[in-house]
Every structure is written in structure tokens, then in C-alpha cells.
Design an enzyme around this catalytic site. Structure first.
Site, PDB file in Angstrom:
ATOM      1  N   SER A   1       0.861  -1.186   0.000  1.00 51.04           N
ATOM      2  CA  SER A   1       0.000   0.000   0.000  1.00 51.04           C
ATOM      3  C   SER A   1       0.896   1.234   0.000  1.00 51.04           C
ATOM      4  CB  SER A   1      -0.886   0.022   1.242  1.00 51.04           C
ATOM      5  OG  SER A   1      -0.178   0.564   2.345  1.00 51.04           O
ATOM      6  N   ASP A   2       0.344   2.383  -0.312  1.00 57.78           N
ATOM      7  CA  ASP A   2       1.088   3.611  -0.038  1.00 57.78           C
ATOM      8  C   ASP A   2       0.845   3.969   1.427  1.00 57.78           C
ATOM      9  OD1 ASP A   2       2.670   5.862  -0.220  1.00 57.78           O
ATOM     10  OD2 ASP A   2       1.722   6.658  -2.009  1.00 57.78           O
ATOM     11  N   HIS A   3       1.593   4.957   1.868  1.00 62.02           N
ATOM     12  CA  HIS A   3       1.630   5.402   3.257  1.00 62.02           C
ATOM     13  C   HIS A   3       0.222   5.611   3.857  1.00 62.02           C
ATOM     14  CE1 HIS A   3       4.761   7.466   5.865  1.00 62.02           C
ATOM     15  NE2 HIS A   3       3.668   7.504   6.576  1.00 62.02           N
ATOM     16  N   GLY A   4      -0.175   4.754   4.732  1.00 60.44           N
ATOM     17  CA  GLY A   4      -1.450   4.951   5.434  1.00 60.44           C
ATOM     18  C   GLY A   4      -2.692   4.774   4.575  1.00 60.44           C
ATOM     19  N   ALA A   5      -2.522   4.226   3.369  1.00 58.35           N
ATOM     20  CA  ALA A   5      -3.653   4.211   2.416  1.00 58.35           C
ATOM     21  C   ALA A   5      -4.793   3.301   2.852  1.00 58.35           C
ATOM     22  CB  ALA A   5      -3.155   3.805   1.038  1.00 58.35           C
TER      23      ALA A   5
END
Ligand code: NOJ
Length: 775
Positions: free
Chosen positions: A295-299
Site C-alpha cells: 500500500s502507499d503510506h497509510g492508504a
């Protein structure tokens, strides 16, 4: 049963060979490695065996990708790893730290599964190369390879196993700050670069000790956020997606990228992070991707804010079912997945699928064979991570020279004579931080050669410097940029009054033969979350240029920026304009090489420059229209804007040289092409000027009539050639059916019979044409 790591010498050697690690440092850690029940040479059996021995909590732990940094102190991180609650980290390229964490995994955790360490290696590692747009401006795959290989060697020597790159988001909207990170607007050029970067970073799987795994990003369509506003929604027709935006991701995956980072945006109403069509139907089933999806950061947590999950529990459930294998920078999987499995909402098979990909990636990074393959031994740790001896300055300088695009050169203002008195002014003239550009995570601004230093190196006392203006006089913007606070402060304001600074610059200009004005954006202006509503130079810089013009001295603009700017006014004022993007640590020397003619610029724009922000989106490969505007004809009832000239100010593929090139008419080997056959298209290019130089010969094709609306032209091939004065070369392109294919209304890739126009030129507008028929 635990995996107790103990390698017999022959086993160790065969594994090293398997992973291409024959020259790897010997595995000298006291750390125990595995005696697996099954042979490690059989990847799927090895991983299945491991999976069979893991508890649910241990499996879920593998899916957690956590940032090393303020989020969690290193000792606590090590304890979490020892407890089997982390699978990989990012943000650390510190060997002792990573060693400590790897020790926790291989010595203290029950399963002894090694960690992996990721890092954002985007356009160089310790050696900062030009930003993506700059690399793309070279149209030179040797330059791209040089960046990727240098970066991979440096990052792996710093204990990184994986990079979140290449970033291949097509961008047609320069308001988007991340335009700077990508390679421009064209699917073909970006795909060629995507493949080249993946090969340079990782080579084939399993990767070697001097390689890092490539995780291509941001899957998908992140560059098409509405209005160029970062993190905004994306709404796009399937045909446009398939034809224009998806090819670069596909190219990276076909080149073997071991990972994919999932985009933060939604696509046609469904966030990428919960988009099963994207992650399963397209990525895994159609494209056959076999690697790890992070995932991307905190997605995953952000799925609640997108409004597709009512709480974090539901977000975790959606994401794991979608096929997001690792959750970045949060603990949402760790917290929620065990309960979801126990309640039966998530199956063990779904967990196993994700864990299998994480373990598979670790296997492909050679970490089961040697968890310390890139960490090395303490005795070899570099005493100074930032030592100049660790940098590849010649490669950076070469890439930087080749990334510069000459936009204007009236009266042959350039190249300058080294005996001329040069006044250098502008807020970017001596800006070591900005030379690095956005996402130069391991770059050190203290290593930057600024333009001022580069010019002093070239002409010494013939240089007169005055700052002339601040980046902007808008203190709110300065506050915003300094909030980013990577290198404190990002933007430094000269406290003098604007008029006093300009007066000093005017004085310098009057003493000089020529004025070089370094203007543009600070790197933070072209970065993640730095979208703009205007593409103009800030007012403070415009005033400086106007004041310099008023001195009557020739003006050379050296632009430093991470997106196309609107330059109508500057085009009129300047005698010469050099687009240098952000050139990296050797930028000042490289720009000096170009200014004084030690290198003849050959860069070509990888993205269109609009006249004004109102023209956006503007891109060369526009779909055909029923009422197109025709230059030179009245515009009424055609597709146009009536208050300013139409078309790009500087088109895609444009860039001039200190010499002149002539392109002959196009010759085709045949006026017809049978199915499965080929036609050769050629031109003769002659250097008609006085200097040797390179140029990029570009092949475009137009499908004259098809079952769906096709673009006015599409880049299909290019060749960079070097010609001495007076020299000519025949440049031949092979046109086969592949180059004629497109996605039809049923999303099938087809080449339809009929007429095609071959267009060849040195930019996307000035082309010579000839037709042939596909039978
Ligand atoms: C967020 C960015 O969108 C992504 O490109 C980057 O790789 C991650 N943060 C990790 O730094």
C-alpha cells in the site's frame, strides 16, 4: 517447528549461486540460518513449508511495513520484530541500524524470517541525479541505466533491499507537484524508461547483492488526479486508461519489477487500495504479476476517509481481500486481521496469499539465502555515509548535461565565451537544496555544486554574483514550503527589501557582458502535495527578469523547476532559455558545461509546455476532433481558446541545439504493408551547422481512420544520434504491426487495416510525413 538457520557450506554456495550471489560477502553473522525441511532451491515449496509452520499472528506480522523514524524508536522496533510483528521497514539506509533489526529477526524471532529494508530511491541515492523529468529529457537510455545502476549499487551498499520506484505515473497536468518525479506525458517514452530503470535497479529475479528490488508506483493513474490537485479523485474512460496511462506500469512489470506500490487515489469511484478490478483482474490475472503489492503510506486507513469503509476493521478487510499484501506505515493489518480471520470474514487463504507474496519477495531479494546480503559485516561499514568518495560525480555530471533542454537561443546568445564577464543573479543561482529536486531522500545538499559554484569553476573571477530576488515575496508560501522541513530551512529569505536586491543585481548586470538569471521553483514547490493553481514564475522573480532586461544586456534564463511553467512573458524577454529542471549534485558544473559550449545541449521535452494554465490539459497525442483548430485559419467554431494563440508554447519532443539539423523527406520501403510484414521508414538527417551535436529523431504514427477516435499522432520510436558538422546519417525505423496496434472499444489490442501516416521529425510538431496502407 522453528526454522533453525544453519547452512552447510555447499548449501550456502548453491544458494548463493541461485541468487546470483557468488561474489557476495561471506555470510559471517553468528546468526543462524535455516535448515529448511525442503530444498531452498524450490521457491514455492520452500515458502509453502514456511507458511505451514507460521501462526496467524506471525503471518499477519509479515504484512506490516513500517517506517524507521520518529514513528517508533529503534529498540522498540527491534522488539516488535523479535515478536514477529513486522515484515519489513523503510526509510533506513543505515547499516548498523538495519543490522540490529535483522539480528532481531534472525536471532530473536521464533520463525527467524529475515526482514527486508526499503527506501525511496527515485533519481539516484547518495549521488543525486537529475529528477525524472530531467532524465526523460535526455531521451537516452544509457543515461537512465547509469542512474539506475549507480543508485542500485549505492542503495544496496547502504543496506536497502527494495526501492519504491520507478515512479511512472503519466502526467498531463503540470499543476500536479509530483509531475517532477515522473517521466512526462507520453506512454511510449515513459514505458521505455520504466523498463530501463527496472532492469538497472534489479536485473532479473532473484536479484543480486548490488541490486535492489523495484516496486513500480503508483498503481494506478495517480498522475491523472482531477485538476492536478494531489490525492484528488481520478475518473477516466477504460480506453484512455489502457491506451495512455496503464502501459508504463505494464512495461515495468513485464521487465520483471518484483513489487507494485498501490496509488492513493480512487479510480472511477473505487480507491485503488480497495479496487479488486485493478489489483486482481488487471494486475494479477491479465498481466500475470507475481510479486508483492504494498500500500502507499497509510492508504488502508484512508479507505475510511474515502468513505468506502466504515472503520479501520472494514478497511483492513477490504484491502486484504483486494490483494494489498503489505500495509505501509500503520498497524491496521496487525490490529484487525487476526480478529477478521477468527470471525470468518477473512479466510486463511486470503492471508496466506498475501504472506506468500511477501516471503516470495524476500526470497527474490536473496534474503533467505543471506539475510545480511546488503547489510554486510560491521567491519565494512563506511565510517562516513555522506563521504564524497562514495559519490559518482562524473556519471551525475554526464546525466545532468544530457538532461538540459535549450528552449530559446536568439542571435546565438549561447554558448557564452569564457572570457566574457557574466553576471549571475536569481534566487536559484546558489541554492544547494533545490539542486537536488524532490524525493532525493538520501541526497545531501552539502554535496551540491550550485550554479554559482559551477560558474566560478568555469570562469573564476569573470563571474559577478548578486541574488537579486527571493524565491517569492509571499511569506505564506515560504511558511508552507518550510513546513516540509526536510533540510531546515528549505527556503531561506534574504531580509533585504526587494528593491535593494534588484538594485544590487542591476549594478552587477551593468558591469557584465551578459546576465544569467537563475529562476524557477524551489524543489518543495514541485513535490508531493505541492499542487499549484498558476504556472507563472513568482512575481519577485518576474520583476528581477524585467529589471535585468531593462539594462539592455543579453539575458540568459536558466530555469530550475519540476513542472512545465507558463513562459510566454519570459519567452519575449529572454535572449536564451535553458530548461535545466533540477539537475542533481553536479548540476552547477553541468549547466556551466552547456552555457560555455563544452557540451552542446540535446535534451528534448518529455512534456508539453502550455502558454498558460488555462490550456491544461495540453498534450501532443490528443484525440482527433470533429472541429479541430487549424493554425493560420480563423478559429471561429473550432476547438480553441480565442484570447491567446493555440497549441503548446514548447511542444513535446522540442529542444534546440547550438548547431542546426536538416531532416529529409520520409522514404518508405513500401506503400503497403501485409499482415505480419514490416515497412521501413527512413530519413536522412544532416548537421548543417558549425558544431558537432546530438539530436533525437522521433517517429510518430497517425491512424488515418479507425473504429474509434485515435490520437493526432503517437510516438512509436526514437533514435538519438551524434553528427559532426556537415555529417549526415540515414536513420531507419522499422514499422511493424505492433506499432499500429491500439485498444478498440472492446479493449482488444488490434491493428486495423487502412492508411497510416508516418511522421518523422526532431519534435512532435515539425515532422515530415508519408502514408502507407496496412492490408
Ligand atoms: C508516500 C509516497 O506517495 C510514496 O511515493 C512513497 O514511496 C511513500 N510515501 C514512502 O516514502
Amino acid at each position: 517447528m522453528k526454522l533453525s538457520f544453519k547452512l552447510s557450506p555447499s548449501f550456502s554456495l548453491s544458494m548463493a549461486l541461485l541468487a546470483g550471489l557468488a561474489s557476495a560477502p561471506a555470510f559471517t553473522q553468528t546468526a543462524p540460518a535455516a535448515v529448511p525441511a525442503v530444498s531452498m532451491s524450490d521457491k514455492s515449496a520452500f515458502i509453502a513449508d514456511l507458511l505451514g509452520k507460521m501462526t496467524l499472528d506471525e503471518k499477519v506480522g509479515q504484512l506490516r511495513l513500517i517506517s524507521i523514524g520518529p514513528e517508533m524508536p529503534i529498540a522498540q522496533l527491534a522488539d516488535e520484530i523479535a515478536a514477529g510483528r513486522i515484515g519489513g521497514t523503510f526509510n533506513s539506509v543505515n547499516r548498523p541500524h538495519n543490522r540490529q533489526l535483522q539480528d532481531a529477526a534472525t536471532q530473536r524471532s521464533r520463525m527467524k524470517i529475515p526482514m527486508f529494508f526499503a527506501f525511496d530511491v527515485i533519481h539516484g541515492h547518495r549521488t543525486t541525479f537529475p529528477i525524472g523529468l530531467g532524465l526523460a529529457s535526455s531521451w537516452d537510455m544509457d543515461v537512465v541505466t547509469s542512474m539506475a545502476r549507480t543508485a542500485a549499487k549505492e542503495a544496496s551498499a547502504d543496506a536497502a533491499d527494495m526501492t519504491f520506484a520507478p515512479m511512472v505515473d503519466i502526467s498531463r497536468d503540470p499543476r500536479w507537484g509530483r509531475t517532477s518525479e515522473g517521466f512526462g506525458e507520453d506512454p511510449y517514452l515513459v514505458s521505455e524508461i520504466a523498463k530501463t530503470v527496472v532492469r538497472g535497479f534489479q536485473g532479473k529475479l532473484p536479484i543480486g547483492p548490488n541490486n535492489v528490488m523495484a516496486a513500480v508506483k503508483h498503481f494506478a493513474l495517480y498522475g491523472a488526479v482531477e485538476g492536478g490537485r494531489d490525492y484528488n479523485t481520478v475518473d477516466m474512460s477504460p480506453m484512455r486508461m489502457y491506451q495512455d496511462y496503464l502501459p508504463p506500469y505494464r512495461a515495468a512489470i513485464d521487465a520483471g519489477a518484483g513489487g507494485v506500490m498501490v496509488a492513493l487515489n480512487s479510480i472511477n469511484g473505487v480507491p485503488a487500495t480497495s479496487n479488486t478490478w485493478l489489483m486482481q483482474d488487471l494486475l494479477r490475472k491479465d498481466w500475470g504479476f507475481k510479486g508483492v503489492a504494498v500500500s502507499d503510506h497509510g492508504a488502508i486507513v484512508e479507505l475510511t476517509r474515502h468513505g468506502v469503509a466504515k472503520d479501520e476493521r472494514e478497511a483492513a478487510k477490504l484491502a486484504i481481500k483486494t490483494g494489498i499484501d503489505m500495509s505501509m506505515a500503520d498497524s491496521v493489518y496487525l490490529k484487525e486481521l487476526p480478529g477478521l480471520v477468527k470471525s470468518g470474514e477473512v479466510s486463511m487463504t486470503e492471508i496466506d496469499n498475501a504472506v506468500r507474496e511477501v516471503l516470495g519477495a524476500k526470497y527474490d531479494m536473496g534474503l533467505f539465502q543471506n539475510p545480511y546480503v546488503r547489510i554486510g559485516v560491521a567491519a565494512d561499514d563506511p565510517p562516513d555515509l555522506k563521504a564524497d568518495s562514495r559519490l559518482s560525480r562524473p556519471a551525475a555530471r554526464d546525466a545532468a548535461r544530457k538532461s538540459v533542454v535549450l528552449l530559446e537561443n536568439r542571435n546565438n546568445t549561447l554558448p557564452l565565451s569564457k572570457t566574457a564577464k557574466v553576471a549571475l543573479v536569481g534566487p536559484l543561482a546558489d541554492a544547494p537544496i533545490d539542486m537536488l529536486g524532490s524525493w532525493s531522500a538520501a541526497g545531501d545538499y552539502k554535496a551540491s555544486v550550485t550554479l554559482r559554484t559551477g560558474l566560478v569553476n568555469a570562469i573564476g573571477k569573470n563571474l559577478i554574483y548578486a541574488r537579486g530576488a527571493n524565491l517569492t515575496n509571499d511569506e505564506e508560501i515560504v511558511k508552507y514550503l518550510n513546513y516540509l522541513n526536510w533540510d531546515s530551512p528549505e527556503v531561506t529569505q534574504d531580509k533585504r527589501a526587494p528593491a535593494a536586491m534588484i538594485a544590487e543585481a542591476v549594478k552587477a548586470a551593468r558591469r557584465a557582458d551578459v546576465v544569467v538569471v537563475a529562476v524557477g521553483e524551489s524543489r518543495g514547490m514541485s513535490h508531493e502535495s505541492s499542487s499549484r493553481t498558476s504556472l507563472d514564475l513568482p512575481q519577485s522573480q518576474r520583476a528581477l527578469i524585467t529589471a535585468m532586461k531593462a539594462t539592455g544586456k543579453p539575458i540568459v534564463l536558466v530555469l530550475m523547476n519540476g513542472r512545465p511553467l507558463a513562459l510566454q512573458r519570459e519567452q519575449k524577454e529572454a535572449d536564451a532559455i535553458l530548461e535545466t529542471w533540477y539537475t542533481g549534485i553536479e548540476g552547477g558544473n553541468a549547466i556551466a558545461d552547456v552555457l560555455f559550449g563544452d557540451y552542446n545541449p540535446a535534451g528534448k521535452l518529455p512534456i508539453s509546455f502550455p502558454r498558460s494554465v488555462g490550456q491544461i490539459p495540453i498534450y501532443y497525442n490528443h484525440p482527433r476532433l470533429g472541429r479541430p483548430f487549424t493554425p493560420g485559419k480563423p478559429g471561429n467554431y473550432t476547438s480553441q481558446y480565442f484570447e491567446e494563440p493555440n497549441g503548446a508554447l514548447y511542444p513535446f519532443g522540442y529542444g534546440i541545439s547550438y548547431t542546426d539539423f536538416n531532416v529529409s523527406d520520409v522514404t518508405l520501403s513500401s506503400a503497403t504493408m501485409a499482415r505480419g510484414a514490416k515497412v521501413e521508414a527512413s530519413v536522412t538527417v544532416k548537421n548543417t551547422g558549425q558544431r558537432g551535436g546530438e539530436t533525437v529523431v522521433q517517429l510518430y504514427i497517425r491512424d488515418v481512420a479507425a473504429s474509434v477516435v485515435r490520437p493526432v499522432k503517437e510516438l512509436k520510436d526514437f533514435r538519438k544520434i551524434m553528427l559532426k558538422p556537415g555529417e549526415e546519417k540515414v536513420v531507419r525505423f522499422t514499422v511493424d504491426e505492433e506499432k499500429l496496434k491500439f485498444f478498440n472499444a472492446q479493449l482488444q489490442r488490434v491493428a486495423e487495416p487502412g492508411t497510416f501516416t508516418v511522421q518523422i521529425g526532431l519534435d512532435s510538431e515539425a515532422v515530415k510525413e508519408k502514408n502507407f496502407d496496412l492490408q
